[in-house]
Scaffold this active site. Structure first.
Site, PDB file in Angstrom:
ATOM      1  N   GLN A  24      55.006  76.241  43.640  1.00 20.71           N
ATOM      2  CA  GLN A  24      54.058  76.194  42.520  1.00 20.71           C
ATOM      3  C   GLN A  24      53.364  77.523  42.269  1.00 20.71           C
ATOM      4  OE1 GLN A  24      52.224  72.294  44.186  1.00 20.71           O
ATOM      5  NE2 GLN A  24      51.912  72.218  41.992  1.00 20.71           N
ATOM      6  N   ASN A 169      54.454  67.029  53.004  1.00 17.23           N
ATOM      7  CA  ASN A 169      53.457  66.720  51.974  1.00 17.23           C
ATOM      8  C   ASN A 169      53.937  65.507  51.178  1.00 17.23           C
ATOM      9  OD1 ASN A 169      51.062  67.544  50.187  1.00 17.23           O
ATOM     10  ND2 ASN A 169      52.735  67.305  48.728  1.00 17.23           N
ATOM     11  N   GLU A 170      53.232  64.393  51.307  1.00 19.59           N
ATOM     12  CA  GLU A 170      53.399  63.226  50.444  1.00 19.59           C
ATOM     13  C   GLU A 170      54.821  62.657  50.415  1.00 19.59           C
ATOM     14  OE1 GLU A 170      51.818  64.355  46.660  1.00 19.59           O
ATOM     15  OE2 GLU A 170      49.769  64.166  47.378  1.00 19.59           O
ATOM     16  N   ASN A 297      45.467  63.215  50.541  1.00 23.11           N
ATOM     17  CA  ASN A 297      45.363  63.799  49.204  1.00 23.11           C
ATOM     18  C   ASN A 297      44.826  62.717  48.279  1.00 23.11           C
ATOM     19  OD1 ASN A 297      46.586  65.985  50.324  1.00 23.11           O
ATOM     20  ND2 ASN A 297      48.513  65.824  49.216  1.00 23.11           N
TER      21      ASN A 297
END
Ligand SMILES: OC[C@@H]1[C@@H](O)[C@H](O)[C@@H](O)c2[nH]c(CCc3ccccc3)c[n+]21
Length: 451
Positions: A24, A169-170, A297
């Site tokens: 990102q 992550n997730e 998160n």
């Protein structure tokens, strides 16, 4: 800072940070021997990302990280959560090591330590090496070995000086976005594949934790999950059952195996014929390898009603008209963060928690004409969620720290650059960074360790 009432003080040593992810923000996806990732492929596939945006340049963080670390320091940040691009260090995902990729991340870590900022490394933030996807990616049972080998390489390289690590992550978003609904890389649409990917993600996580223990690396390792509390739209049996299915599908699907060694019972109903036979006990034992901390998160909640047309969990969110919503159409609901944190403590015990992401996208102009750039809605939303964290701590939840999503405006996956979450505004035409008012508000909280 709340000038009228007693300040809300955070515990001594509470860690204040900000977060990003490699694809990102970095840009330069193929520089210095790096191999392509599935997000390099996905963003270069017409129609997959809004406006045809890609991570080819992004925030140029791969080259500008010294400037960005200086900005972190100017805000008083104590920790920086970022991810390693797997295909920079292992261009084919396995085998051949790219020393230039390892050297890059060693330089980033050393620059952070020099600035007094604690690195918090995410090993996998969705950017699987494309060469592994060619071998089935998360559908290939060998990926647990591939991930463990990659993790071992990173622990050997940086394990002596990085205090916080997470494996994935997730995993929910990886399986649901990448394999169930196909809106994220690699863009598959199959409940059968989603269930297989989910299991291999859990296995890879457990093998990554085992690799951490075996490597002798210091520091602590965790798992980062997205949690979204589900509230029933009514007390009708249909809505209550739908709410439990939605909660099982998103919030318990990964935490139950990792922290309790069991699968949420509603998942067989959600996945139906796609739900595999019970996994071998030795695999469930690997998945359950104890972690040191949990990353949560949090962005929003959902109010759930039964909806036979909503696949696969047969539940859908009821729009909360009249509430403030972000540019990503998420209801701003700070109370949901307090509820989520107390839910984790009550269901899984009081393991240390870091809020590894929390933030909001509101409109900011493409170029910043003033410094700081006013962003009242993001500032207000930040303060409300910090108060929600404070309430959870007051209720006895062992929250150790908070990472704002995000340090920088960046590539919001399939939304392209259209959604801005940054504390720092990025003018993509010039790469100029400009502090938003929310960054200064956050800096004041950090300086006081209080709201
Ligand atoms: O959408 C904002 C951020 C992303 O930029 C991060 O990379 C990712 O870790 C992340 N997760 C969530 C919440 C889960 C979610 C992700 C995508 C779509 C819907 C919900 C929000 N975010």
């Amino acid at each position: 800072m709340n000038a009228h009432a007693d300040p809300l003080r955070f515990p001594p040593g509470f860690v204040w940070g900000a977060a990003t992810a490699a694809y990102q923000v970095e840009g330069s996806p193929l520089a210095d021997g790096a191999g392509p990732s599935i997000w390099h492929r996905f963003s270069h596939t017409p129609g997959r990302v809004r406006d045809g945006d890609t991570g080819d340049v992004a925030c140029d963080h791969y080259r500008r990280y010294p400037e960005d670390i200086a900005l972190m320091r100017s805000l008083g940040l104590q920790s920086y959560r970022f991810s390693i691009a797997w295909s920079r260090v292992l261009p084919e995902g396995r085998g051949r090591i790219n020393q230039a990729g390892l050297d890059h991340y060693a330089r980033v870590v050393d620059a952070l330590l020099e600035a007094g900022i604690a690195p918090n490394i995410t090993l996998y933030h969705w950017d699987l090496p494309a060469a592994l996807d060619d071998r089935g990616g998360w559908l290939n049972p060998d990926i647990a070995d591939w991930f463990a080998d990659y993790a071992t390489l990173m622990f050997r390289t940086l394990g002596d000086r990085v205090p916080l690590w997470s494996t994935l992550n997730e995993p929910w978003v990886v399986a649901d976005g990448g394999y169930m609904h196909g809106v994220l890389a690699p863009g598959h649409r199959s409940a059968f594949e989603a269930a297989i990917a989910a299991h291999h993600l859990l296995l890879a996580h457990g093998r990554g934790v085992q690799a951490f223990r075996a490597s002798g690396a210091r520091g602590q390792i965790g798992l980062v999950v997205n949690l979204e509390p589900k509230y029933p739209a009514s007390h009708s049996p249909a809505d209550l059952a739908a709410t439990l299915r939605a909660e099982a599908y998103m919030n318990r699907q990964y935490l139950d195996p990792v922290l309790r060694g069991t699968h949420a019972e509603e998942l067989a109903e959600v996945f139906g014929e796609a739900w595999p036979a019970p996994r071998p006990a030795e695999q469930m034992a690997v998945i359950r390898e104890p972690i040191d901390w949990l990353g949560v998160n949090y962005y929003t909640r959902s109010v759930v009603r039964a909806d036979e047309s909503a696949w696969p969990q047969r539940a859908s969110a009821v729009p909360q008209r009249g509430a403030l919503h972000t540019e990503t159409a998420w209801e701003v609901y700070p109370r949901g963060l307090t509820d989520t944190l107390t839910w984790v403590k009550n269901r899984y015990g009081n393991l240390p928690i870091y809020i590894t992401e929390n933030g909001s996208a509101f409109f900011d102009p493409p170029s910043a004409e003033v410094d700081p750039l006013p962003d009242p809605l993001r500032t207000q939303t930040l303060h409300k969620h910090l108060a929600a964290v404070h309430a959870a701590i007051g209720a006895g939840v062992d929250v150790r720290g908070y990472y704002a999503w995000s340090l920088l405006d960046n590539l919001e996956w399939a939304h392209g650059y259209s959604k801005r979450f940054g504390l720092l505004h990025v003018d993509y035409a010039t790469q100029r960074r400009t502090r938003k008012a929310s960054a200064l508000a956050y800096a004041a909280v950090i300086a006081a360790n209080a709201l």
